[in-house]
Design an enzyme around this catalytic site. Sequence first.
Site, PDB file in Angstrom:
ATOM      1  N   SER A 140       0.859  -1.182   0.000  1.00 22.61           N
ATOM      2  CA  SER A 140       0.000   0.000   0.000  1.00 22.61           C
ATOM      3  C   SER A 140       0.893   1.228   0.000  1.00 22.61           C
ATOM      4  CB  SER A 140      -0.858   0.004   1.260  1.00 22.61           C
ATOM      5  OG  SER A 140      -0.006   0.141   2.375  1.00 22.61           O
ATOM      6  N   LYS A 141       0.265   2.359  -0.158  1.00 21.71           N
ATOM      7  CA  LYS A 141       0.996   3.619  -0.214  1.00 21.71           C
ATOM      8  C   LYS A 141       1.800   3.838   1.065  1.00 21.71           C
ATOM      9  CE  LYS A 141       0.175   7.908  -2.459  1.00 21.71           C
ATOM     10  NZ  LYS A 141      -0.768   8.775  -3.086  1.00 21.71           N
ATOM     11  N   ARG A 142       1.190   3.471   2.157  1.00 24.22           N
ATOM     12  CA  ARG A 142       1.814   3.666   3.467  1.00 24.22           C
ATOM     13  C   ARG A 142       3.166   2.949   3.543  1.00 24.22           C
ATOM     14  NH1 ARG A 142       1.942   0.372   7.451  1.00 24.22           N
ATOM     15  NH2 ARG A 142       0.568  -1.027   6.316  1.00 24.22           N
TER      16      ARG A 142
END
Length: 432
Positions: free
Chosen positions: A198-200
Amino acid sequence: MIKVRFAPSPTGYLHIGGARTALFNWMYARSQNGIFVLRIEDTDQVRSKDEFLQEILDSMQWLGLKWDEFYKQSERFDIYRKYAKQLLDEGKAYKDGEAVILKVPQKQVKIYDLIRDEIDVDTKELKDQVLMKSDGSPTYSFACVVDDALMEISHVIRGEDHISNTPKQIVIYEALGFKVPKFAHLPLILDDERARLSKRAGAVAVTDYRKQGFLSEAIVNYLMLLGWSPGNNQEVVSLDSAVKKFSIKKVNKAGAAFSLEKLKWINAQYLKQMETGRLMELLIPFLKERGYVDGNVDQDRLAQAVNLYKGRIATLVDFLDWADYLFIDDVQIIPEDREKYLSQNFSREFERLAERLNQLIEYNMKTTEEAFRSVTEELGLKASDLVHPVRVALTGKSIGPGLFEMMSVLGKEKTVRRLKEAFTTPSIRREE
Ligand code: GLU
Protein backbone atom coordinates in the site's frame (compact mmCIF):
# COMPACT_ATOMS: atom_id res chain seq x y z
CA MET A 1 6.83 -13.00 -33.28
CA ILE A 2 6.79 -11.94 -29.63
CA LYS A 3 4.80 -8.81 -28.95
CA VAL A 4 3.89 -7.56 -25.50
CA ARG A 5 2.32 -4.45 -24.09
CA PHE A 6 2.21 -2.33 -20.98
CA ALA A 7 -1.24 -0.81 -20.64
CA PRO A 8 -1.43 1.79 -17.88
CA SER A 9 -4.52 3.85 -17.18
CA PRO A 10 -3.57 7.50 -16.69
CA THR A 11 -5.74 7.81 -13.62
CA GLY A 12 -2.75 8.07 -11.28
CA TYR A 13 1.03 8.20 -11.24
CA LEU A 14 3.22 5.29 -12.28
CA HIS A 15 3.75 3.36 -9.07
CA ILE A 16 6.20 0.62 -8.19
CA GLY A 17 3.79 -2.16 -9.19
CA GLY A 18 3.08 -0.64 -12.60
CA ALA A 19 6.76 0.01 -13.20
CA ARG A 20 7.55 -3.64 -12.38
CA THR A 21 4.90 -4.78 -14.91
CA ALA A 22 6.35 -2.41 -17.52
CA LEU A 23 9.86 -3.66 -16.84
CA PHE A 24 8.98 -7.36 -17.09
CA ASN A 25 7.20 -6.76 -20.38
CA TRP A 26 10.13 -4.74 -21.65
CA MET A 27 12.69 -7.36 -20.57
CA TYR A 28 10.66 -10.13 -22.15
CA ALA A 29 10.41 -8.22 -25.44
CA ARG A 30 14.13 -7.42 -25.44
CA SER A 31 15.16 -10.94 -24.51
CA GLN A 32 13.08 -12.40 -27.37
CA ASN A 33 13.82 -9.75 -29.99
CA GLY A 34 10.17 -8.87 -29.73
CA ILE A 35 8.14 -5.67 -29.78
CA PHE A 36 7.14 -3.65 -26.74
CA VAL A 37 3.92 -1.67 -27.04
CA LEU A 38 2.86 1.15 -24.73
CA ARG A 39 -0.90 1.45 -24.74
CA ILE A 40 -2.61 4.15 -22.76
CA GLU A 41 -5.96 2.90 -21.47
CA ASP A 42 -7.72 6.21 -21.17
CA THR A 43 -11.28 5.20 -21.94
CA ASP A 44 -12.46 6.58 -18.62
CA GLN A 45 -12.44 10.20 -19.70
CA VAL A 46 -13.42 11.52 -16.32
CA ARG A 47 -10.64 9.88 -14.31
CA SER A 48 -7.91 10.03 -16.98
CA LYS A 49 -5.74 13.12 -16.69
CA ASP A 50 -3.08 14.55 -19.01
CA GLU A 51 -0.90 15.26 -16.03
CA PHE A 52 -0.82 11.56 -15.15
CA LEU A 53 -0.17 10.57 -18.75
CA GLN A 54 2.79 12.94 -18.92
CA GLU A 55 4.16 11.61 -15.66
CA ILE A 56 3.84 7.99 -16.83
CA LEU A 57 5.71 8.81 -20.07
CA ASP A 58 8.42 10.71 -18.16
CA SER A 59 8.89 7.89 -15.67
CA MET A 60 9.09 5.27 -18.41
CA GLN A 61 11.71 7.32 -20.20
CA TRP A 62 13.62 7.98 -17.00
CA LEU A 63 13.69 4.24 -16.27
CA GLY A 64 15.00 3.64 -19.79
CA LEU A 65 11.99 1.58 -20.92
CA LYS A 66 11.64 2.65 -24.54
CA TRP A 67 8.58 1.50 -26.41
CA ASP A 68 8.37 0.48 -30.05
CA GLU A 69 4.71 1.33 -30.64
CA PHE A 70 2.35 3.73 -28.90
CA TYR A 71 -1.47 3.85 -28.80
CA LYS A 72 -4.16 5.72 -26.93
CA GLN A 73 -7.50 4.02 -26.51
CA SER A 74 -9.36 7.34 -26.49
CA GLU A 75 -8.44 7.64 -30.19
CA ARG A 76 -9.86 4.22 -31.04
CA PHE A 77 -13.54 4.42 -30.03
CA ASP A 78 -14.68 3.83 -33.65
CA ILE A 79 -12.88 0.52 -33.66
CA TYR A 80 -14.57 -0.69 -30.45
CA ARG A 81 -17.96 0.40 -31.78
CA LYS A 82 -17.39 -1.52 -34.98
CA TYR A 83 -16.66 -4.76 -33.14
CA ALA A 84 -19.59 -4.25 -30.77
CA LYS A 85 -21.83 -3.88 -33.81
CA GLN A 86 -20.41 -7.03 -35.32
CA LEU A 87 -21.31 -8.99 -32.17
CA LEU A 88 -24.80 -7.49 -32.18
CA ASP A 89 -25.27 -8.42 -35.86
CA GLU A 90 -24.11 -11.95 -35.17
CA GLY A 91 -26.56 -12.26 -32.30
CA LYS A 92 -23.73 -12.82 -29.79
CA ALA A 93 -24.52 -9.61 -27.95
CA TYR A 94 -27.69 -7.72 -27.12
CA LYS A 95 -28.61 -4.17 -26.27
CA ASP A 96 -29.80 -2.88 -22.95
CA GLY A 97 -30.71 0.72 -23.68
CA GLU A 98 -27.55 2.08 -25.33
CA ALA A 99 -25.29 -0.46 -23.64
CA VAL A 100 -24.04 -3.51 -25.54
CA ILE A 101 -23.85 -6.75 -23.58
CA LEU A 102 -22.21 -10.04 -24.48
CA LYS A 103 -24.10 -13.29 -23.92
CA VAL A 104 -21.64 -15.45 -22.08
CA PRO A 105 -21.86 -19.06 -23.25
CA GLN A 106 -21.48 -21.77 -20.62
CA LYS A 107 -18.31 -23.71 -21.11
CA GLN A 108 -14.88 -24.55 -19.76
CA VAL A 109 -12.10 -22.15 -20.69
CA LYS A 110 -8.40 -22.76 -20.32
CA ILE A 111 -5.97 -19.99 -19.54
CA TYR A 112 -2.46 -20.77 -20.60
CA ASP A 113 -0.27 -18.97 -18.06
CA LEU A 114 3.50 -19.08 -18.44
CA ILE A 115 4.02 -18.70 -14.72
CA ARG A 116 1.13 -20.77 -13.42
CA ASP A 117 0.69 -23.32 -16.24
CA GLU A 118 -2.87 -24.13 -17.19
CA ILE A 119 -5.77 -22.64 -15.29
CA ASP A 120 -9.25 -24.08 -15.96
CA VAL A 121 -12.25 -21.87 -15.48
CA ASP A 122 -15.94 -22.68 -15.77
CA THR A 123 -17.80 -19.73 -17.29
CA LYS A 124 -20.95 -20.74 -15.37
CA GLU A 125 -19.73 -18.32 -12.77
CA LEU A 126 -19.57 -15.44 -15.24
CA LYS A 127 -22.42 -13.06 -15.80
CA ASP A 128 -23.13 -11.55 -19.22
CA GLN A 129 -20.44 -8.94 -19.94
CA VAL A 130 -20.96 -5.29 -20.64
CA LEU A 131 -18.91 -4.41 -23.74
CA MET A 132 -20.03 -0.85 -24.46
CA LYS A 133 -21.48 1.35 -21.76
CA SER A 134 -24.57 3.44 -22.37
CA ASP A 135 -22.40 6.56 -22.73
CA GLY A 136 -20.78 5.01 -25.83
CA SER A 137 -17.45 4.18 -24.20
CA PRO A 138 -16.06 0.63 -24.13
CA THR A 139 -15.48 -1.28 -20.89
CA TYR A 140 -11.89 -2.02 -19.90
CA SER A 141 -12.11 -5.70 -20.87
CA PHE A 142 -13.67 -5.09 -24.26
CA ALA A 143 -11.21 -2.40 -25.34
CA CYS A 144 -8.35 -4.47 -23.94
CA VAL A 145 -9.32 -7.60 -25.91
CA VAL A 146 -9.98 -5.76 -29.17
CA ASP A 147 -6.63 -4.00 -28.89
CA ASP A 148 -4.62 -7.00 -27.79
CA ALA A 149 -6.01 -8.88 -30.78
CA LEU A 150 -5.60 -6.11 -33.37
CA MET A 151 -2.15 -5.21 -32.09
CA GLU A 152 -1.23 -8.90 -32.31
CA ILE A 153 -0.10 -9.14 -28.71
CA SER A 154 1.36 -12.62 -28.25
CA HIS A 155 1.76 -12.52 -24.47
CA VAL A 156 -0.27 -10.56 -21.94
CA ILE A 157 2.01 -9.98 -18.98
CA ARG A 158 0.29 -8.20 -16.11
CA GLY A 159 -0.25 -8.26 -12.37
CA GLU A 160 -1.92 -11.13 -10.59
CA ASP A 161 -4.70 -8.76 -9.56
CA HIS A 162 -5.97 -9.13 -13.15
CA ILE A 163 -6.28 -12.89 -13.04
CA SER A 164 -10.03 -12.72 -12.47
CA ASN A 165 -10.40 -10.61 -15.63
CA THR A 166 -8.70 -13.18 -17.81
CA PRO A 167 -11.61 -15.68 -18.21
CA LYS A 168 -13.99 -12.81 -18.95
CA GLN A 169 -11.60 -11.62 -21.62
CA ILE A 170 -11.10 -15.07 -23.14
CA VAL A 171 -14.86 -15.30 -23.65
CA ILE A 172 -14.69 -12.01 -25.58
CA TYR A 173 -11.78 -13.20 -27.76
CA GLU A 174 -13.73 -16.31 -28.62
CA ALA A 175 -16.91 -14.42 -29.43
CA LEU A 176 -14.94 -12.20 -31.81
CA GLY A 177 -13.15 -15.18 -33.33
CA PHE A 178 -9.76 -13.82 -32.29
CA LYS A 179 -6.77 -15.91 -31.34
CA VAL A 180 -6.30 -15.98 -27.55
CA PRO A 181 -2.82 -14.83 -26.47
CA LYS A 182 -0.72 -16.46 -23.79
CA PHE A 183 -0.79 -14.93 -20.34
CA ALA A 184 1.67 -14.39 -17.52
CA HIS A 185 0.31 -13.08 -14.24
CA LEU A 186 3.07 -11.52 -12.17
CA PRO A 187 3.09 -12.11 -8.41
CA LEU A 188 1.70 -9.47 -6.11
CA ILE A 189 4.10 -7.09 -4.42
CA LEU A 190 3.76 -7.37 -0.65
CA ASP A 191 4.75 -5.13 2.24
CA ASP A 192 6.68 -6.36 5.28
CA GLU A 193 3.48 -7.63 6.86
CA ARG A 194 2.85 -9.75 3.76
CA ALA A 195 -0.15 -7.59 2.84
CA ARG A 196 -0.57 -6.11 -0.60
CA LEU A 197 1.78 -3.16 -0.96
CA SER A 198 0.00 0.00 0.00
CA LYS A 199 1.00 3.62 -0.21
CA ARG A 200 1.81 3.67 3.47
CA ALA A 201 4.43 0.95 3.04
CA GLY A 202 6.29 2.86 0.36
CA ALA A 203 4.34 2.06 -2.79
CA VAL A 204 4.89 5.56 -3.95
CA ALA A 205 5.19 6.91 -7.44
CA VAL A 206 8.40 6.40 -9.40
CA THR A 207 8.76 10.21 -9.52
CA ASP A 208 8.79 10.32 -5.74
CA TYR A 209 11.71 7.91 -5.60
CA ARG A 210 13.41 10.07 -8.18
CA LYS A 211 12.92 13.15 -6.02
CA GLN A 212 14.24 11.26 -3.01
CA GLY A 213 17.49 10.74 -4.88
CA PHE A 214 17.20 7.17 -6.11
CA LEU A 215 18.94 6.34 -9.38
CA SER A 216 16.94 4.95 -12.28
CA GLU A 217 19.35 2.02 -12.69
CA ALA A 218 18.97 1.10 -9.02
CA ILE A 219 15.18 1.22 -9.22
CA VAL A 220 15.19 -0.91 -12.36
CA ASN A 221 17.60 -3.33 -10.68
CA TYR A 222 15.42 -3.55 -7.61
CA LEU A 223 12.18 -3.95 -9.59
CA MET A 224 13.52 -6.90 -11.53
CA LEU A 225 14.14 -8.73 -8.25
CA LEU A 226 10.44 -8.44 -7.34
CA GLY A 227 9.45 -11.88 -8.58
CA TRP A 228 12.55 -12.89 -10.51
CA SER A 229 16.17 -13.63 -9.77
CA PRO A 230 19.19 -13.66 -12.06
CA GLY A 231 20.52 -16.65 -10.05
CA ASN A 232 23.58 -17.21 -7.83
CA ASN A 233 22.11 -14.87 -5.20
CA GLN A 234 23.18 -12.04 -7.42
CA GLU A 235 21.45 -8.82 -6.47
CA VAL A 236 23.28 -6.08 -8.29
CA VAL A 237 22.66 -6.78 -11.95
CA SER A 238 22.62 -4.44 -14.90
CA LEU A 239 19.65 -4.32 -17.21
CA ASP A 240 21.73 -5.59 -20.13
CA SER A 241 22.88 -8.69 -18.33
CA ALA A 242 19.40 -9.27 -16.86
CA VAL A 243 17.90 -9.20 -20.34
CA LYS A 244 20.30 -11.94 -21.40
CA LYS A 245 19.22 -14.17 -18.51
CA PHE A 246 15.55 -13.25 -18.28
CA SER A 247 12.94 -15.95 -18.62
CA ILE A 248 9.28 -15.32 -17.93
CA LYS A 249 8.85 -18.97 -16.93
CA LYS A 250 11.31 -18.45 -14.09
CA VAL A 251 9.16 -15.76 -12.48
CA ASN A 252 7.85 -16.82 -9.05
CA LYS A 253 4.24 -17.46 -8.24
CA ALA A 254 4.61 -16.39 -4.63
CA GLY A 255 4.19 -12.75 -3.67
CA ALA A 256 7.33 -10.61 -3.75
CA ALA A 257 8.22 -8.65 -0.62
CA PHE A 258 9.04 -5.00 -1.13
CA SER A 259 11.77 -3.64 1.11
CA LEU A 260 12.76 -0.01 1.12
CA GLU A 261 15.93 -0.98 2.98
CA LYS A 262 16.93 -3.29 0.16
CA LEU A 263 16.20 -0.62 -2.43
CA LYS A 264 18.41 1.79 -0.49
CA TRP A 265 21.16 -0.78 -0.27
CA ILE A 266 21.08 -1.34 -4.03
CA ASN A 267 21.05 2.40 -4.64
CA ALA A 268 24.09 2.77 -2.38
CA GLN A 269 25.93 0.09 -4.40
CA TYR A 270 25.31 2.03 -7.62
CA LEU A 271 26.39 5.29 -6.01
CA LYS A 272 29.57 3.73 -4.70
CA GLN A 273 30.58 2.46 -8.14
CA MET A 274 29.58 5.57 -10.00
CA GLU A 275 32.18 7.67 -11.69
CA THR A 276 32.59 10.96 -9.81
CA GLY A 277 31.84 13.12 -12.84
CA ARG A 278 28.51 11.44 -13.49
CA LEU A 279 27.57 11.62 -9.81
CA MET A 280 28.34 15.34 -9.89
CA GLU A 281 26.04 15.82 -12.86
CA LEU A 282 23.25 14.01 -11.07
CA LEU A 283 23.79 15.98 -7.87
CA ILE A 284 23.92 19.46 -9.39
CA PRO A 285 20.13 19.81 -9.91
CA PHE A 286 19.56 18.71 -6.30
CA LEU A 287 22.22 21.14 -5.03
CA LYS A 288 20.69 23.95 -7.07
CA GLU A 289 17.25 23.23 -5.76
CA ARG A 290 18.47 23.56 -2.20
CA GLY A 291 20.32 26.74 -3.11
CA TYR A 292 23.70 25.14 -2.32
CA VAL A 293 25.21 26.03 -5.69
CA ASP A 294 24.33 28.52 -8.38
CA GLY A 295 25.08 28.52 -12.10
CA ASN A 296 28.82 28.60 -11.47
CA VAL A 297 29.72 25.32 -9.90
CA ASP A 298 33.28 25.00 -8.61
CA GLN A 299 33.93 21.62 -10.22
CA ASP A 300 37.08 20.80 -8.25
CA ARG A 301 35.55 21.49 -4.89
CA LEU A 302 32.41 19.59 -5.78
CA ALA A 303 34.49 16.63 -6.92
CA GLN A 304 36.30 16.62 -3.58
CA ALA A 305 33.02 16.78 -1.69
CA VAL A 306 31.55 13.98 -3.78
CA ASN A 307 34.58 11.77 -3.24
CA LEU A 308 34.36 12.38 0.49
CA TYR A 309 30.80 11.03 0.69
CA LYS A 310 30.45 8.69 -2.29
CA GLY A 311 30.94 5.53 -0.28
CA ARG A 312 28.69 6.64 2.57
CA ILE A 313 25.44 7.73 1.00
CA ALA A 314 22.38 5.68 0.06
CA THR A 315 20.61 8.37 -1.98
CA LEU A 316 21.48 11.64 -3.69
CA VAL A 317 19.51 13.47 -1.02
CA ASP A 318 21.70 11.83 1.64
CA PHE A 319 24.61 13.71 0.11
CA LEU A 320 22.84 17.03 0.63
CA ASP A 321 22.08 16.15 4.23
CA TRP A 322 25.61 15.02 5.02
CA ALA A 323 27.58 17.56 3.05
CA ASP A 324 25.40 20.64 3.58
CA TYR A 325 28.08 22.33 5.73
CA LEU A 326 30.39 22.50 2.71
CA PHE A 327 27.93 24.66 0.78
CA ILE A 328 26.34 26.95 3.34
CA ASP A 329 27.85 29.93 5.13
CA ASP A 330 26.97 29.09 8.71
CA VAL A 331 26.41 25.69 10.14
CA GLN A 332 23.46 24.93 12.34
CA ILE A 333 24.35 23.09 15.49
CA ILE A 334 21.50 21.30 17.14
CA PRO A 335 21.15 22.14 20.87
CA GLU A 336 21.84 18.54 21.96
CA ASP A 337 25.16 18.50 20.11
CA ARG A 338 26.10 21.90 21.48
CA GLU A 339 25.30 20.63 24.94
CA LYS A 340 27.20 17.41 24.49
CA TYR A 341 30.31 18.61 22.64
CA LEU A 342 30.60 22.35 23.13
CA SER A 343 29.44 22.95 26.69
CA GLN A 344 33.06 23.21 27.80
CA ASN A 345 34.45 26.52 26.60
CA PHE A 346 37.25 25.78 24.19
CA SER A 347 37.45 29.28 22.77
CA ARG A 348 41.12 29.66 23.65
CA GLU A 349 42.00 26.29 22.11
CA PHE A 350 39.90 26.94 19.01
CA GLU A 351 41.51 30.36 18.62
CA ARG A 352 44.99 28.88 18.79
CA LEU A 353 44.08 26.16 16.29
CA ALA A 354 42.49 28.70 13.96
CA GLU A 355 45.64 30.83 14.00
CA ARG A 356 47.85 27.87 13.26
CA LEU A 357 45.65 26.69 10.39
CA ASN A 358 45.49 30.19 9.02
CA GLN A 359 49.28 30.26 8.74
CA LEU A 360 49.42 27.13 6.64
CA ILE A 361 50.65 27.74 3.15
CA GLU A 362 49.68 24.31 1.95
CA TYR A 363 46.28 23.52 3.37
CA ASN A 364 45.47 19.82 3.04
CA MET A 365 44.69 16.71 5.02
CA LYS A 366 48.26 16.14 6.07
CA THR A 367 49.12 19.71 7.09
CA THR A 368 45.85 20.24 8.97
CA GLU A 369 46.43 17.06 10.92
CA GLU A 370 49.99 18.13 11.82
CA ALA A 371 48.77 21.54 12.93
CA PHE A 372 45.97 20.00 14.96
CA ARG A 373 48.29 17.56 16.72
CA SER A 374 50.91 20.12 17.58
CA VAL A 375 48.35 22.59 18.97
CA THR A 376 46.69 19.97 21.17
CA GLU A 377 50.09 18.85 22.41
CA GLU A 378 51.17 22.40 23.26
CA LEU A 379 47.94 22.88 25.17
CA GLY A 380 48.50 19.69 27.11
CA LEU A 381 45.42 18.06 25.61
CA LYS A 382 44.86 14.74 23.92
CA ALA A 383 43.88 15.01 20.26
CA SER A 384 40.69 13.14 21.10
CA ASP A 385 39.64 15.90 23.55
CA LEU A 386 39.21 18.30 20.66
CA VAL A 387 38.22 16.07 17.75
CA HIS A 388 34.51 15.98 18.51
CA PRO A 389 34.11 19.63 19.52
CA VAL A 390 35.94 20.73 16.37
CA ARG A 391 33.94 18.38 14.18
CA VAL A 392 30.65 19.70 15.54
CA ALA A 393 31.75 23.31 15.23
CA LEU A 394 32.81 22.85 11.61
CA THR A 395 30.08 20.59 10.30
CA GLY A 396 27.16 20.77 12.69
CA LYS A 397 27.32 17.00 12.91
CA SER A 398 28.76 14.62 15.44
CA ILE A 399 29.58 11.91 12.92
CA GLY A 400 31.04 11.79 9.42
CA PRO A 401 34.24 11.08 7.54
CA GLY A 402 37.71 11.71 9.02
CA LEU A 403 38.11 15.16 10.52
CA PHE A 404 41.13 16.16 8.47
CA GLU A 405 39.59 15.05 5.21
CA MET A 406 36.59 17.20 6.04
CA MET A 407 38.73 20.17 7.05
CA SER A 408 40.67 20.04 3.86
CA VAL A 409 37.54 19.89 1.70
CA LEU A 410 35.89 22.64 3.73
CA GLY A 411 38.85 24.89 2.98
CA LYS A 412 40.96 27.16 5.09
CA GLU A 413 38.76 30.20 5.16
CA LYS A 414 35.55 28.54 6.36
CA THR A 415 37.41 26.32 8.79
CA VAL A 416 39.20 29.24 10.43
CA ARG A 417 36.06 31.36 10.59
CA ARG A 418 33.91 28.63 12.10
CA LEU A 419 36.53 27.87 14.74
CA LYS A 420 36.77 31.53 15.68
CA GLU A 421 33.02 32.02 15.80
CA ALA A 422 32.14 28.79 17.57
CA PHE A 423 32.16 30.47 20.98
CA THR A 424 32.34 34.16 20.19
CA THR A 425 28.97 34.42 18.50
CA PRO A 426 27.18 31.64 20.23
CA SER A 427 24.03 33.64 20.84
CA ILE A 428 23.05 33.65 17.17
CA ARG A 429 24.01 30.07 16.64
CA ARG A 430 22.61 28.70 19.85
CA GLU A 431 19.07 29.81 19.24
CA GLU A 432 18.28 28.31 15.89
N1 GLU B 1 -5.31 -0.53 -17.77
C1 GLU B 1 -5.19 -1.71 -16.97
C2 GLU B 1 -4.51 -1.33 -15.68
O1 GLU B 1 -4.02 -0.27 -15.55
C3 GLU B 1 -4.39 -2.72 -17.76
C4 GLU B 1 -4.55 -4.11 -17.32
C5 GLU B 1 -3.98 -5.07 -18.34
O2 GLU B 1 -2.75 -5.11 -18.45
O3 GLU B 1 -4.74 -5.70 -19.03
O4 GLU B 1 -4.48 -2.08 -14.74
